[in-house]
Write a protein that holds these residues in place. Structure first.
Motif, mmCIF file in Angstrom:
data_model
loop_
_atom_site.group_PDB
_atom_site.id
_atom_site.type_symbol
_atom_site.label_atom_id
_atom_site.label_comp_id
_atom_site.label_asym_id
_atom_site.label_seq_id
_atom_site.Cartn_x
_atom_site.Cartn_y
_atom_site.Cartn_z
ATOM 1 N N ALA A 71 0.833 -1.204 0.000
ATOM 2 C CA ALA A 71 0.000 0.000 0.000
ATOM 3 C C ALA A 71 0.867 1.254 0.000
ATOM 4 C CB ALA A 71 -0.937 -0.007 1.197
ATOM 5 N N GLY A 72 1.906 1.260 0.836
ATOM 6 C CA GLY A 72 2.782 2.422 0.909
ATOM 7 C C GLY A 72 3.500 2.679 -0.404
ATOM 8 N N LEU A 90 4.059 5.525 -5.671
ATOM 9 C CA LEU A 90 4.150 5.465 -7.130
ATOM 10 C C LEU A 90 3.025 6.265 -7.788
ATOM 11 C CD1 LEU A 90 5.022 1.681 -7.652
ATOM 12 C CD2 LEU A 90 6.584 3.630 -7.789
ATOM 13 N N THR A 91 1.831 6.191 -7.198
ATOM 14 C CA THR A 91 0.690 6.931 -7.743
ATOM 15 C C THR A 91 0.902 8.431 -7.592
ATOM 16 O OG1 THR A 91 -0.818 5.100 -7.258
ATOM 17 C CG2 THR A 91 -1.793 7.280 -7.575
ATOM 18 N N ALA A 92 1.365 8.849 -6.419
ATOM 19 C CA ALA A 92 1.593 10.278 -6.175
ATOM 20 C C ALA A 92 2.651 10.835 -7.114
ATOM 21 C CB ALA A 92 2.013 10.502 -4.726
ATOM 22 N N LEU A 93 3.638 10.005 -7.454
ATOM 23 C CA LEU A 93 4.705 10.433 -8.350
ATOM 24 C C LEU A 93 4.343 10.247 -9.819
ATOM 25 C CD1 LEU A 93 7.645 8.831 -6.345
ATOM 26 C CD2 LEU A 93 7.164 11.287 -6.543
ATOM 27 N N ASP A 94 3.190 9.602 -10.064
ATOM 28 C CA ASP A 94 2.702 9.343 -11.424
ATOM 29 C C ASP A 94 3.703 8.522 -12.240
ATOM 30 O OD1 ASP A 94 0.823 9.435 -13.461
ATOM 31 O OD2 ASP A 94 1.651 11.273 -14.329
ATOM 32 N N VAL A 95 4.262 7.482 -11.596
ATOM 33 C CA VAL A 95 5.216 6.607 -12.296
ATOM 34 C C VAL A 95 4.796 5.146 -12.227
ATOM 35 C CG1 VAL A 95 7.156 8.188 -11.945
ATOM 36 C CG2 VAL A 95 6.701 6.393 -10.256
ATOM 37 N N VAL A 140 7.449 -3.772 -10.390
ATOM 38 C CA VAL A 140 7.263 -4.213 -9.013
ATOM 39 C C VAL A 140 7.327 -5.735 -8.952
ATOM 40 C CG1 VAL A 140 5.740 -4.204 -7.008
ATOM 41 C CG2 VAL A 140 5.836 -2.196 -8.507
ATOM 42 N N ILE A 141 8.126 -6.222 -8.025
ATOM 43 C CA ILE A 141 8.198 -7.654 -7.742
ATOM 44 C C ILE A 141 7.748 -7.843 -6.304
ATOM 45 C CG2 ILE A 141 9.703 -9.651 -7.492
ATOM 46 C CD1 ILE A 141 11.547 -8.467 -9.541
ATOM 47 N N THR A 142 6.649 -8.537 -6.104
ATOM 48 C CA THR A 142 6.174 -8.764 -4.747
ATOM 49 C C THR A 142 6.245 -10.251 -4.419
ATOM 50 O OG1 THR A 142 4.476 -8.097 -3.137
ATOM 51 C CG2 THR A 142 3.694 -9.110 -5.176
ATOM 52 N N LYS A 143 6.025 -10.564 -3.140
ATOM 53 C CA LYS A 143 6.119 -11.942 -2.662
ATOM 54 C C LYS A 143 4.775 -12.392 -2.114
ATOM 55 C CE LYS A 143 10.934 -11.372 -1.077
ATOM 56 N NZ LYS A 143 11.024 -9.902 -1.003
ATOM 57 N N LEU A 144 4.409 -13.631 -2.433
ATOM 58 C CA LEU A 144 3.185 -14.200 -1.890
ATOM 59 C C LEU A 144 3.332 -14.439 -0.390
ATOM 60 C CD1 LEU A 144 2.345 -16.851 -4.625
ATOM 61 C CD2 LEU A 144 0.875 -14.921 -3.981
ATOM 62 N N ARG A 175 -5.543 -8.335 -4.757
ATOM 63 C CA ARG A 175 -5.393 -7.304 -3.726
ATOM 64 C C ARG A 175 -4.036 -6.614 -3.858
ATOM 65 N NH1 ARG A 175 -7.126 -4.686 0.337
ATOM 66 N NH2 ARG A 175 -5.935 -4.300 2.261
ATOM 67 N N SER A 176 -2.991 -7.385 -4.147
ATOM 68 C CA SER A 176 -1.670 -6.770 -4.333
ATOM 69 C C SER A 176 -1.699 -5.763 -5.482
ATOM 70 C CB SER A 176 -0.618 -7.843 -4.613
ATOM 71 O OG SER A 176 -0.320 -8.589 -3.453
ATOM 72 N N LEU A 177 -2.295 -6.157 -6.597
ATOM 73 C CA LEU A 177 -2.371 -5.255 -7.738
ATOM 74 C C LEU A 177 -3.182 -4.006 -7.400
ATOM 75 C CD1 LEU A 177 -2.943 -7.889 -10.570
ATOM 76 C CD2 LEU A 177 -0.849 -6.580 -10.138
ATOM 77 N N GLN A 178 -4.237 -4.210 -6.621
ATOM 78 C CA GLN A 178 -5.076 -3.065 -6.222
ATOM 79 C C GLN A 178 -4.292 -2.119 -5.316
ATOM 80 O OE1 GLN A 178 -8.375 -4.041 -3.616
ATOM 81 N NE2 GLN A 178 -9.601 -2.354 -4.414
ATOM 82 N N LEU A 179 -3.587 -2.676 -4.318
ATOM 83 C CA LEU A 179 -2.824 -1.838 -3.391
ATOM 84 C C LEU A 179 -1.690 -1.111 -4.102
ATOM 85 C CD1 LEU A 179 -2.590 -4.261 -0.323
ATOM 86 C CD2 LEU A 179 -3.934 -2.149 -0.457
ATOM 87 N N LEU A 180 -1.056 -1.799 -5.030
ATOM 88 C CA LEU A 180 0.055 -1.203 -5.769
ATOM 89 C C LEU A 180 -0.422 -0.266 -6.876
ATOM 90 C CD1 LEU A 180 2.164 -4.458 -5.987
ATOM 91 C CD2 LEU A 180 2.888 -2.372 -4.799
#
Length: 205
Positions: free
Chosen positions: A69-70, A75-80, A86-90, A108-113
């Motif tokens: 989420a953070g 990334l959204t605030a920076l518009d990038v 992004v590589i995340t872990k299950l 959910r990961s995709l939504q948060l990111l």
């Protein structure tokens, strides 16, 4: 990040070969962390500085508190977000046989990111490899086929498991702990094996 044939990163310049680990964006993390979890503004500043320096790849995890989420907010605030990798872990607590549960966790990961697709999805612990042939590998392969994940990886802790992960069909990269004093993975031939197979190696502390 160590080059091993078919890289996940298209640009081999030094900055893009670095990955920013973002566990600390999700909870108080790190042996030298005296300030706790950064605020949203501080997290955005960290990500912004990394991006300014040419770092475009980020490594959160489902089990790292609010790290996804953070990072997503930054990334959204920076518009990038559309250009970041992004590589995340299950979450290792997920049931590898529960396809619908895994689907929900990935969505959910995709939504948060706030991104449509992951550059990579890792098994958080090498022990999860034991479930690969029991349906876990098929589910991960389907996520690639559906276009939600570009590459599948495994975070490993021992040379034998790193080699086993590299030899697993459907695994494109491994993450391993290496430093100047710990050369176990090099001695075991992990880098050489990855290069022979055209797979990638990510190095963590």
């Amino acid at each position: 990040y160590a080059d091993a044939g078919d890289r996940l990163m298209d640009d081999p310049s030094p900055a893009t070969r670095l990955v920013l680990g973002t566990a600390q964006l999700g909870f108080p993390h790190g042996i030298n962390n005296k300030h706790g979890q950064p605020t949203a503004e501080e997290a955005q500043g960290i990500v912004a500085e990394a991006w300014r320096c040419g770092v475009v790849e980020f490594d959160p995890a489902q089990a790292y508190g609010s790290s996804e989420a953070g990072l997503g907010q930054a990334l959204t605030a920076l518009d990038v977000g559309g250009r970041a990798r992004v590589i995340t872990k299950l979450d290792p607590a997920l049931d590898p046989a529960d396809g619908p549960g895994l689907d929900r966790a990935l969505r959910r990961s995709l939504q948060l990111l706030n991104i449509p697709r992951l550059a990579g999805l890792m098994l958080h612990h090498e022990s999860q490899l034991a479930h690969w042939e029991k349906g876990f590998g098929r589910w991960l392969g389907r996520m690639r086929e559906d276009g939600l994940v570009a590459a599948i990886g495994v975070s490993t802790y021992t040379p034998d498991k790193a080699l086993a992960a590299l030899d697993t069909d459907g695994v494109q990269f491994v993450q391993i702990p290496v430093n100047i004093l710990d050369r176990r993975f090099e001695s075991a031939g992990v880098f050489r094996r990855a290069q022979d197979l055209g797979k990638s190696v990510y190095i963590r502390s």
